[in-house]
Structures are given as C-alpha cells and as structure tokens.
Design a protein around this motif. Structure first.
Motif, PDB file in Angstrom:
ATOM      1  N   ARG A 157       4.192 -16.055  44.215  1.00 11.84           N
ATOM      2  CA  ARG A 157       5.320 -16.062  43.283  1.00 11.84           C
ATOM      3  C   ARG A 157       4.997 -15.369  41.969  1.00 11.84           C
ATOM      4  NH1 ARG A 157       8.172 -21.541  42.927  1.00 11.84           N
ATOM      5  NH2 ARG A 157       9.741 -20.163  42.032  1.00 11.84           N
ATOM      6  N   LYS A 158       3.739 -15.426  41.576  1.00  9.56           N
ATOM      7  CA  LYS A 158       3.387 -14.690  40.370  1.00  9.56           C
ATOM      8  C   LYS A 158       2.149 -13.859  40.659  1.00  9.56           C
ATOM      9  CE  LYS A 158       1.698 -15.149  35.663  1.00  9.56           C
ATOM     10  NZ  LYS A 158       0.293 -14.761  35.882  1.00  9.56           N
ATOM     11  N   ASP A 159       2.294 -12.582  40.523  1.00  9.58           N
ATOM     12  CA  ASP A 159       1.190 -11.667  40.799  1.00  9.58           C
ATOM     13  C   ASP A 159       1.387 -10.467  39.893  1.00  9.58           C
ATOM     14  OD1 ASP A 159      -0.879 -10.230  41.979  1.00  9.58           O
ATOM     15  OD2 ASP A 159       0.417  -9.436  43.561  1.00  9.58           O
ATOM     16  N   VAL A 160       1.066 -10.650  38.655  1.00 16.37           N
ATOM     17  CA  VAL A 160       1.321  -9.573  37.711  1.00 16.37           C
ATOM     18  C   VAL A 160       0.427  -9.757  36.500  1.00 16.37           C
ATOM     19  CG1 VAL A 160       3.174 -10.790  36.487  1.00 16.37           C
ATOM     20  CG2 VAL A 160       3.148  -8.287  36.509  1.00 16.37           C
TER      21      VAL A 160
ATOM     22  N   ALA B 110       0.335  -8.967  32.537  1.00 22.58           N
ATOM     23  CA  ALA B 110       1.408  -8.726  31.592  1.00 22.58           C
ATOM     24  C   ALA B 110       1.293  -7.376  30.892  1.00 22.58           C
ATOM     25  CB  ALA B 110       1.455  -9.857  30.571  1.00 22.58           C
ATOM     26  N   LYS B 111       0.067  -6.995  30.519  1.00 24.52           N
ATOM     27  CA  LYS B 111      -0.045  -5.848  29.613  1.00 24.52           C
ATOM     28  C   LYS B 111      -0.552  -4.592  30.292  1.00 24.52           C
ATOM     29  CE  LYS B 111      -0.707  -8.479  25.459  1.00 24.52           C
ATOM     30  NZ  LYS B 111      -1.663  -9.121  24.594  1.00 24.52           N
TER      31      LYS B 111
ATOM     32  N   TYR C  45      -0.935  -1.073  28.362  1.00 22.47           N
ATOM     33  CA  TYR C  45      -0.728  -0.059  27.334  1.00 22.47           C
ATOM     34  C   TYR C  45      -1.817   1.001  27.433  1.00 22.47           C
ATOM     35  CZ  TYR C  45       2.744  -3.359  25.787  1.00 22.47           C
ATOM     36  OH  TYR C  45       3.823  -4.186  25.766  1.00 22.47           O
TER      37      TYR C  45
ATOM     38  N   SER D  44       8.976  -8.002  23.129  1.00 16.68           N
ATOM     39  CA  SER D  44       7.846  -7.867  24.060  1.00 16.68           C
ATOM     40  C   SER D  44       7.430  -9.282  24.424  1.00 16.68           C
ATOM     41  CB  SER D  44       6.673  -7.138  23.397  1.00 16.68           C
ATOM     42  OG  SER D  44       7.022  -5.784  23.190  1.00 16.68           O
TER      43      SER D  44
ATOM     44  N   TYR E  57       5.058 -11.631  26.796  1.00 14.97           N
ATOM     45  CA  TYR E  57       3.896 -11.626  27.675  1.00 14.97           C
ATOM     46  C   TYR E  57       3.676 -13.000  28.259  1.00 14.97           C
ATOM     47  CZ  TYR E  57       3.192  -7.546  24.815  1.00 14.97           C
ATOM     48  OH  TYR E  57       3.383  -6.369  24.170  1.00 14.97           O
ATOM     49  N   HIS E  58       3.400 -13.018  29.536  1.00 20.60           N
ATOM     50  CA  HIS E  58       2.869 -14.250  30.101  1.00 20.60           C
ATOM     51  C   HIS E  58       1.444 -14.356  29.595  1.00 20.60           C
ATOM     52  CE1 HIS E  58       1.341 -17.228  32.883  1.00 20.60           C
ATOM     53  NE2 HIS E  58       2.587 -17.496  33.234  1.00 20.60           N
TER      54      HIS E  58
ATOM     55  N   ILE F 104      -2.320 -14.485  29.277  1.00 17.63           N
ATOM     56  CA  ILE F 104      -3.417 -14.051  30.157  1.00 17.63           C
ATOM     57  C   ILE F 104      -4.689 -14.694  29.604  1.00 17.63           C
ATOM     58  CG2 ILE F 104      -4.651 -12.078  31.150  1.00 17.63           C
ATOM     59  CD1 ILE F 104      -2.407 -10.262  30.261  1.00 17.63           C
TER      60      ILE F 104
ATOM     61  N   GLU G  64      -7.902 -14.004  29.074  1.00 19.56           N
ATOM     62  CA  GLU G  64      -8.799 -12.859  29.085  1.00 19.56           C
ATOM     63  C   GLU G  64     -10.248 -13.321  28.965  1.00 19.56           C
ATOM     64  OE1 GLU G  64      -7.837  -9.827  29.625  1.00 19.56           O
ATOM     65  OE2 GLU G  64      -5.821  -9.512  28.785  1.00 19.56           O
TER      66      GLU G  64
ATOM     67  N   GLU H  65       2.298 -22.130  38.936  1.00 22.54           N
ATOM     68  CA  GLU H  65       2.971 -20.873  39.239  1.00 22.54           C
ATOM     69  C   GLU H  65       4.492 -21.016  39.144  1.00 22.54           C
ATOM     70  OE1 GLU H  65       1.742 -17.816  42.657  1.00 22.54           O
ATOM     71  OE2 GLU H  65       2.755 -19.618  43.326  1.00 22.54           O
TER      72      GLU H  65
ATOM     73  N   VAL I 268       7.142 -18.725  36.986  1.00 22.69           N
ATOM     74  CA  VAL I 268       8.290 -18.025  37.565  1.00 22.69           C
ATOM     75  C   VAL I 268       9.578 -18.475  36.871  1.00 22.69           C
ATOM     76  CG1 VAL I 268       9.623 -17.692  39.678  1.00 22.69           C
ATOM     77  CG2 VAL I 268       7.130 -17.722  39.773  1.00 22.69           C
TER      78      VAL I 268
ATOM     79  N   ILE J 105       7.760  -4.553  32.690  1.00 27.95           N
ATOM     80  CA  ILE J 105       7.381  -5.933  32.986  1.00 27.95           C
ATOM     81  C   ILE J 105       7.449  -6.849  31.762  1.00 27.95           C
ATOM     82  CG2 ILE J 105       5.431  -7.392  33.674  1.00 27.95           C
ATOM     83  CD1 ILE J 105       4.707  -5.133  35.690  1.00 27.95           C
ATOM     84  N   SER J 106       6.898  -6.397  30.641  1.00 23.47           N
ATOM     85  CA  SER J 106       6.830  -7.267  29.471  1.00 23.47           C
ATOM     86  C   SER J 106       7.693  -6.773  28.312  1.00 23.47           C
ATOM     87  CB  SER J 106       5.383  -7.378  28.996  1.00 23.47           C
ATOM     88  OG  SER J 106       4.573  -7.854  30.044  1.00 23.47           O
ATOM     89  N   ASN J 107       8.557  -5.810  28.567  1.00 20.23           N
ATOM     90  CA  ASN J 107       9.324  -5.233  27.465  1.00 20.23           C
ATOM     91  C   ASN J 107      10.811  -5.210  27.769  1.00 20.23           C
ATOM     92  OD1 ASN J 107       7.433  -4.104  25.226  1.00 20.23           O
ATOM     93  ND2 ASN J 107       6.398  -3.712  27.178  1.00 20.23           N
TER      94      ASN J 107
ATOM     95  N   PHE K 297       9.585  -8.091  39.079  1.00 18.10           N
ATOM     96  CA  PHE K 297       8.427  -7.601  38.317  1.00 18.10           C
ATOM     97  C   PHE K 297       7.259  -8.581  38.412  1.00 18.10           C
ATOM     98  CE2 PHE K 297      10.932  -4.823  35.066  1.00 18.10           C
ATOM     99  CZ  PHE K 297      10.682  -3.690  35.826  1.00 18.10           C
ATOM    100  N   ILE K 298       7.583  -9.840  38.559  1.00 15.30           N
ATOM    101  CA  ILE K 298       6.560 -10.884  38.521  1.00 15.30           C
ATOM    102  C   ILE K 298       5.619 -10.868  39.728  1.00 15.30           C
ATOM    103  CG2 ILE K 298       8.071 -12.669  39.515  1.00 15.30           C
ATOM    104  CD1 ILE K 298       6.500 -14.303  36.975  1.00 15.30           C
TER     105      ILE K 298
END
Lengths: 595, 375
Positions: free
Chosen positions: A546-549, A551-552, A554, B185, B187-188, B190, B192, B211, B215, B235-237, B362-363
């Motif tokens: 369901r979620k496979d992305v 976000a960024k 650039y 913008s 963003y989910h 992340i 990092e 999840e 969604v 996706i994020s914009n 997109f997700i």
C-alpha cells in the motif's frame, strides 16, 4: 595369493574411518611424510567437508610381517545410504572388514546394516573400538555392544585410536592373521568384479575391479558381461597413491583397467569383466542396474545458462553414472532438466558440485520419488514429475516405492521415533533390543515420506541419538493425489507435488502459509491457493503493497534514487514471473523449508 | 535554459528528521556570499545552456542570511549569466525568521517565491520534530508575506508522523488551504539514516505509523488538495495551475542546473557532480580553485533510467515516442510491455501520448518505476 588380504572398513560417518585409513597408509609406509595430508582417501573437497566418502576408492599397501611381505588392499566404501549398492559391491570384493565403532558414540544404524551386509558375504569381521583417547570414551560399554551384536569374544575387539596411532599395529596384525586370503583360480576364465569407476579427463573412465578368477593382462580383449561391450585393456595396474601400471592382475588381487571408455554409463558398478575369447559362464552374482530414486527439476537461475547447464551435467555424469537427466520445461521456470538421484544427499552433492566445479547456480524444484502409474488401459508408466501424471480418470492405481528403514535409537526417544515413523505411514516390522538401552526398529515406509525432512526430524526428536539406514524394499499401492499451487488462479507447475490423500490438506495449508512468507507484497493482492483438481483446499493472501514510495527526489537525490531502484530492479529480475506475480526463487523450495 | 541552486548550510538547530547537509555553527557565514561568488566564477562554464530560468536558495536555512548577503549572491548570478525575462526566484525560509522588513527586502532584491518550512500547524508536532517555530508564527508568516506582496507562496508539511494522528493531519491541511498559499510540498516522514529520529525508531522509542495510516493520510492530502484547486503534479508537490515549482520541475525534466555551496549537486545533461559535504572542505576547494568533489558521467542507460525515474514521479509521465526516438525502438517496445502490465493493474494511465502513474497511486510508485528501468 596367500599373501593378499582384501578388506574394507565399516564405520559410521565421523567414527574415524578415514583417519584410520590414513594411519594404515602411514604404518605401511605407503604414504611418505611428504605426501601426508589429512584423509588421503577422501579426495573430493566436498567429501572432506562433509566428512563422508562419496565415491569409493581403493589403495594397495605392502606390509612386512614375520619376514613375509603381504599385499593389503583397502577398499574404501561410500559412507551414505544413497550409495548402498556401491557399498555392497565393495564388500563383495573383500574377505574381511574392519568394524570401526566410535568409543563415545557406540554402534549406529548404518554401521549395523553394512555389518549385516559384510556378514552376509562371509567377511571376517575385526571389531575395533576407536577414539579411545577421547574423554567421553566408554570403551567397555561399546565393547559390550559389539559382543552383543557379533557374538564375538571380548578379546577379539581391538581398542585403538586412529588419531594417536594406538592399536594400529594390532589392527595390521589382525588383518594378516584373521582375514583369510582370497580364493580363486588364476587359470580359470576371467571373472573380475567392477566395484567402482572414476573419470579422468585424459584417460577416460577408469574401472576398479577385484579379480575373482583368472588373470587380466595388459592388451587383452575384454568384455563387460552385463553391457556386453568389448574393449582393449589398454592399461591395467594396481592402485597405490597413484596408479601403477602392471603387466597383469591375477585372481585375488585388486586393480584398475583403462580401456578408452568415454561414457560412464558403460561402466556399471557390479558388472563382471571377462575375456572375449575365453569368457566365463556367468557374471558375478549381485549385479543390479542402480536406478535413481529421487527426481527433481534443475533450472538455471539465468535462463540464458540453459546450454551451460546441459554441458555441466554432461561432464558431471562422466564420473557419476548414477546421475540421470533429461530436458524438461516448466511454465514457471523455463527450460531445465529433470534429474534423477540415488537419494537426497546425492541430489545435494550434485547441486553443490554444479556450483563449485561449474559455477552453475541452479533452482531445484521439489524432489519427488518415481511412481508407477497403472492406467485403465493396462499400461504402466513411470512418473518422475507430478505434471506427468495422467488424468485421474485414466489412472487405475499408482504404486510408490517403499523402503525398509532400520533405525537405532534409545529408550528415551523410542516412543517419539515410533510415532514419527507411523506419522510417515511407516509399518513397524521388527523391534530388537541390541543392548538394554539400544533398540533397533525396522519399518517399512514409503520412500516419499523420508524425502523431505524425515532425517532431520528423527535427529531432533532423539536429540541426535537415532540413526537411520534404509534400503529399497518394493512398491505398494498408494492413494496419491496431485496437489497444485495456484497464484492468482495460475497454476505453478514447478510447485505441484504428489502426496498421499490423507496428508494433502495439512500439506496444502502449510505450503500456502510458507509461500505467503516467501512471496513479497506486490501492487495487488496475491491469492495463494492449494488445490486438488478443481477443488481449492487452502488459501492465503499476500496483501497488496500500500505504501511504496520515497517522498523526496530533488537535484541531490536523483543519483542515489536511481541506484536504489536499479538494485531493486535487479532483484526483480531474479524473480520468476507467474502470470503477473513475481515469485522469488527460494519459493520453489518452500516445501523443503516447511517445519 | 538552466537553473541555479544555492545551498545555505546553516541552521540554528537541526531538526530531528532532516538529513540535508547543514551545520549548527555559523563558521564561514560572514564570508559565505563571497565564497558563492567565487564558486560562481570558477564554474561559470558548467552550464551548457542559458538563460537562467530559476534560482533557488535552499538549505539549511537561507533565511538566516541577511538580505544584503543574499542580494550579493543574486547580483553575482545576474552579472554572470543571462537571466530569463520572467525568472522564478525562490527562498526557503523558516517562519520565525520572517518580519515585515526582511520580507520587503526580499521583494526588493527580486524574490518572487517563498517556500516556508511550516511542517505542521500543531505545536505538539512541531516540538517533536525539533522545529524552532510554533503554529502561530507559521500562519503569521504566511499572512504577512502575502500581505506584503508575495503572491507565490509554498509551504512544506509533513505527514505520517509517529506522534501525530490523521485528525491532526486533516486539520493541518484545512488550515493550509485557508491560507493565501499557491503551492504545497507535502512529505511523508522518512526515517533517514543517521538522523536522531531514525535512531529513536531503531531503539524502539518511536514506532512508525501503520501503512494503513500512511495511505489514509496520503489519500486525504490528494482529495483535499483537489477540492481546493491544487493539482497533485508530483508525488510530494501540489500547486495551483500556473504555480507549480518551476525550479523543482526542472529537476524532473532533465533541465541543467548548477548547484553552488557545500553538498550541492549539479547536472549538465551528460554528467552529475556534487560538492563536498563539509563547509571546510568546500571552502578549501574554492580556495584551491577546483570545486567538483565527485563527478559521475552518465551512460545512455543512466540517462534513460533517470528520465523514467523522474518523469514517472510526475503527472506528465513518460513519452514513449521520445524514448523510441532517443533510445531506440527496442526500449520503447520493452516499456510498452511494462506499461501494459500497469495499465491493467490500473496504476498507470495514458494521458495524451504519455504514460503516467495515476496521482492517486503515487504512493506505490517505487516498485512500478523500478520495473520500468532498463538494465
């Protein structure tokens, strides 16, 4: 002939057979210090690693005893049930056997069955308790076991440590004094038993034999009795550490023959070599054309490697006559080969050798045994692959191979071992107390039931105590069904299995559960179903991702992201496509991984 | 045409989730503008095409710099390159750095777009993220910028937050759409590698949301944005028609850009280069007169994969006619096959002659994009 002694060593894996063999070579100065390296006889890397002998070998030693030089032929035997026919031919070539038992472990099932084989061939048995230097050694207990088993005198048992060399002199002395010399007539028509063969890339197939009667000379025209093929004896000789050519090998002795044979299937273990112009009346008794018992599909991981896989199998077969293969194709896996093996260990060895010697990475499908299908038209078809099963309406009955399994275990695990065997459709035939705490069980069981995980289970429920040996017994009618696996409605041929009807439901359910673990989530739900014919008996669902992305993305992220997704793509490419479902390769071995 | 990115690597305090390169001490901040001018001089020939369409000050926190220093850099760019008649000039700003004087100066210097790091209108969220502003400052900053003359304002928001809820997210979005913004913008979160937040997840002190929650929040974003006239163009914009980020869009359309400042990346259609990820190393490189720390020459495969990767993240999608013409018919055929698979799965749609991932999908785009890549 009076100075020849032919003997083999009967021992369970790890009981010290190879170490003892090395020690004998050293004591007889067959092996110079220079040549000494651990376990000379196990010459394949794989053998040394697994601690077992896959191919048998033979080696000749000279030993000066009381002023006479004796010729000692040690015929090494393979150490695993898959190769029991080769063991029987090696035993048939000997007059005596060293029975080596680990002082801390006692007698194991496989030792017993080979021992019976040796006794059946009237071999003189020299019992040895080995590893007496170990802390856990229970020398007297093990001697008790041996006395019980053989009915020998306690004094006849030699206590030794192949590792330290203690008792090795006594063993050599016993070989000379207790094992009878071979009998045979050097002038009679030639009868030599092939007990092994190896492939040499320069010389072709080299057959190892023991002459029962007559004399084989270099240059003789010989005939192999069972294949009826004729050859020139280009070279004959004896086996030291290397081959030593001789003019002739006479009755009682052991040697090798090179006759330009290129195809390993022409040299069958158990066959008899005789002369073309003065043949013997009959071959040496006990010849069997060994047939593979376990079959599995082997597919290249990379579809492009199909031809390479064929070439590799061809080469492997040169020194492994018991391996069979024929092309097959699978919707799921593409082009590959249906291979026949003597047993599961043999299958593992082939896979491992393909990988090590030929750099071939293969996917192996679920192994199955060979079934005899009797059709309603009265034909008999051998089925090596579940997909080859005729339609149910055309089947009169199916017979499956059975084995006679000998299991030695102790009182503590007796109940669970019996339960395990009965769960595996075994029928208890016999139960003998070898000692107060060692029981030998004899079961008749379907071979198919031990193909998957029987041995591991046996070991775990007995805390490693129980040991197993088996021999093919015959066939029995089996109520089998073909269990299919469907992914989103598409049948996956490579995952079909033939299974006893009573077990199909449970098996199908577990199979679906295991596949659910192994198949990664994708962009849609994946239905995993087990079916018998049109009837679905189990189902699991791999829920859609369901979620496979990330976000960024650039300016600074593009390179990293590209590399990440390219790696993901590579992983996807190694998967197999069933309809729209991507299936990882390990899923095809799901069955073997079920607990 | 080309873009210019200036990375201002200074932050008063680093946010818990952020992995962009930034430092908390102000070393080099006084000479930063001049160093950028120096780098500009060194690398003025990097870009294959002009004019400059977009200039973007990102960070870090560019709004920590005085308007004068920023002006120095902008003037330097204007003197070095030809600038398009209607450039987009963006500054990333922290809401609490903005005051009327600063905003007026930015407008005077030539900025016509503001990107505000709002992240949330919930004070609890902001605290957990380690932001230094509060919700009130955020709304004030947007209103102020708008009143003083910015008519192209973007705000950043984060969703999928572990301490938060879908209710908070919905209220964030509703607040955002009530503000005079043209762009979002979103963003989910992340986790990092190397960030304090990721460490907390690793230690088990923070549990990422389920999840299903991700969604749900993504769907909410897409739907509320549509209802409020925002187009989900990447996706994020999301932006109103005519207010998509031209600078960021250029990244996804293979338009060259020159990145100045520590850790900045550059692209000139045949290679990618990146500056040292350290203020000192960057300063030393400039003083030695050589700047590119690393450089990657792009193969044809890389170029195609980058095209697929960046295009499929947008509503413009991929043009298979272009692929056939540039990379050959075999590639186009291969892509056609993959596209058909995802058309059937109703993840992909055809729009004019292009294939694109439906914005609602997109997700799940990563796996789809991976499938499109060539080997």
């Amino acid at each position: 002939m009076n100075t020849i002694r032919n003997f083999c060593i009967i021992a369970h894996i790890d009981h010290g057979k190879s170490t003892l063999a090395d020690r004998l070579l050293e004591f007889t100065q067959t092996l110079t210090d220079k040549e000494k390296h651990e376990q000379v006889l196990d010459s394949m890397d794989l053998e040394r690693e697994k601690g077992i002998t896959i191919k048998s070998h033979a080696i000749q030693m000279d030993y000066l005893y009381n002023g006479t030089t004796y010729t000692l032929n040690l015929i090494d035997t393979p150490g695993h049930v898959d190769f029991s026919y080769e063991v029987s031919r090696a035993i048939a070539s000997c007059e005596g056997a060293l029975l080596v038992v680990d002082a801390s472990q006692g007698i194991q099932a496989q030792t017993i069955s080979n021992l019976y084989l040796a006794i059946g061939h009237d071999l003189e048995i020299i019992p040895i308790v080995n590893k007496i230097d170990m802390d856990a050694a229970k020398v007297e207990d093990v001697k008790d076991q041996i006395v019980d088993l053989l009915g020998c005198r306690r004094d006849d048992i030699i206590a030794a440590s192949a590792k330290t060399g203690v008792g090795v002199d006594a063993i050599l002395e016993a070989i000379i004094n207790r094992i009878p010399p071979p009998v045979g007539d050097p002038n009679a028509p030639l009868q030599a038993l092939i007990f092994d063969s190896v492939f040499n890339s320069f010389r072709g197939i080299i057959a190892y034999f023991k002459v029962f009667n007559g004399t084989l000379r270099k240059g003789d025209m010989v005939k192999f009795f069972n294949t009826n093929r004729e050859y020139d004896a280009d070279e004959v000789g004896i086996l030291r550490l290397k081959m030593v050519p001789k003019d002739s090998i006479s009755a009682g002795d052991v040697g090798y023959i090179i006759s330009g044979i290129k195809d390993s299937s022409e040299v069958k273990v158990g066959d008899t070599i005789t002369h073309v112009d003065r043949p013997c009346d009959k071959g040496i008794a006990g010849f069997e054309d060994v047939k593979p018992m376990v079959f599995a599909g082997l597919y290249p991981v990379e579809a492009d490697d199909y031809e390479d896989l064929r070439a590799s199998l061809e080469k492997l077969k040169l020194n492994d006559a018991s391996l069979t293969y024929e092309p097959e194709s699978s919707l799921a896996l593409g082009f590959g080969f249906r291979c026949g093996f003597l047993g599961l260990l043999h299958m593992e060895i082939v896979q491992e050798r393909l990988y090590r010697e030929f750099d071939m990475d293969v996917i192996t499908t679920v192994p199955n045994v060979s079934y005899s299908v009797y059709t309603t038209k009265g034909e008999v078809i051998d089925i090596h692959n579940p997909s080859g099963l005729p339609a149910p309406t055309l089947i009169d009955r199916i017979e499956e191979p059975t084995i006679r399994a000998q299991i030695i275990t102790n009182n503590e695990s007796l109940g669970s071992v019996i339960k395990l065997c009965i769960d595996k459709r075994g029928v208890l035939k016999n139960q003998v107390f070898l000692t107060t705490n060692r029981i030998e069980l004899t079961f008749i069981m379907p071979l198919s039931e031990i193909v998957f995980d029987f041995y591991d289970k046996l070991k775990s429920i007995s805390r490693g105590y129980a040991s197993l040996d088996y021999h093919i017994e015959g066939h029995q009618v089996a109520n089998l069904v073909r269990l299919d696996i469907l992914l989103n409605g598409e049948m996956v041929d490579a995952l079909s299995t033939l299974i006893h009807r009573d077990y199909a439901y449970n098996f199908g359910r577990r199979m679906c559960e295991k596949l659910k673990e192994l198949i990664p989530r994708q962009q849609f739900d994946i239905a995993i179903q087990a079916a018998i014919g049109a009837k679905i008996i189990a189902r699991e669902t791999v829920k859609a991702l369901r979620k496979d992305v990330t976000a960024k993305c650039y300016g600074g992220d593009i390179t990293r992201k590209r590399k990440l997704l390219e790696k993901q793509k590579k992983g996807k490419k190694r998967m197999r496509q069933i309809g729209s479902v991507e299936v990882p390769q390990q899923a095809f071995l799901a069955v073997l991984k079920m607990d | 045409m080309s873009g210019i990115y200036i990375h201002v690597p200074y932050c008063k305090r680093k946010c818990h989730y952020c992995d962009f390169f930034s430092v908390e001490d102000a070393r080099g901040m006084n000479e930063f503008a001049n160093l950028i001018l120096e780098e500009l001089r060194l690398r003025k020939d990097y870009l294959p095409t002009e004019p400059i369409e977009t200039v973007y000050f990102g960070g870090g926190t560019p709004s920590l710099l005085t308007a004068d220093r920023i002006a120095t850099m902008l003037n330097g760019i204007a003197k070095t390159f030809s600038i398009s008649p209607l450039p987009e000039i963006t500054l990333e700003a922290n809401p609490d750095d903005l005051n009327p004087g600063y905003i007026r100066s930015l407008l005077d210097i030539g900025f016509n777009r503001l990107s505000l790091g709002v992240q949330s209108f919930d004070d609890n969220d902001l605290q957990q993220l380690g932001r230094r502003h509060n919700a009130k400052q955020a709304t004030n900053a947007v209103d102020m910028a708008s009143q003083l003359g910015f008519n192209n304002i973007s705000i950043d928001l984060i969703y999928g937050l572990p301490y938060s809820s879908t209710n908070v997210w919905e209220s964030n979005l509703r607040k955002a759409f009530r503000l005079p913004i043209q762009h979002l913008s979103c963003y989910h979160i992340i986790y990092e590698e190397g960030t304090p937040l990721q460490r907390k997840v690793f230690m088990g002190r923070v549990t990422p949301v389920d999840e299903a929650v991700s969604v749900e929040q993504f769907d909410l974003l897409h739907d509320l944005a549509s209802q409020n006239g925002f187009i989900h163009y990447e996706i994020s914009n999301l932006g109103k028609e005519g207010y998509f980020s031209r600078h960021n869009t250029a990244y996804w359309k293979q338009i060259p850009y020159l990145g100045l400042g520590p850790s900045a990346h550059s692209y000139n259609k045949t290679s990618r280069a990146w500056n040292p990820r350290s203020v000192d190393a960057w300063i030393n490189a400039i003083k030695k007169g050589s700047i590119e720390a690393e450089n990657e020459l792009l193969s044809e495969k890389d170029i195609l994969n980058e095209y697929l990767l960046t295009s499929l993240r947008t509503i413009w999608g991929i043009d298979n006619g272009y692929i056939a013409g540039t990379f050959g018919i075999d590639q186009a055929n291969r892509i056609e096959r993959v596209a058909n698979k995802y058309m059937q799965l109703e993840i992909l749609e055809k729009c004019d002659s292009n294939y694109r991932i439906k914005p609602k999908k997109f997700i799940v785009s990563d796996g789809v994009i991976a499938d499109f890549l060539t080997e």
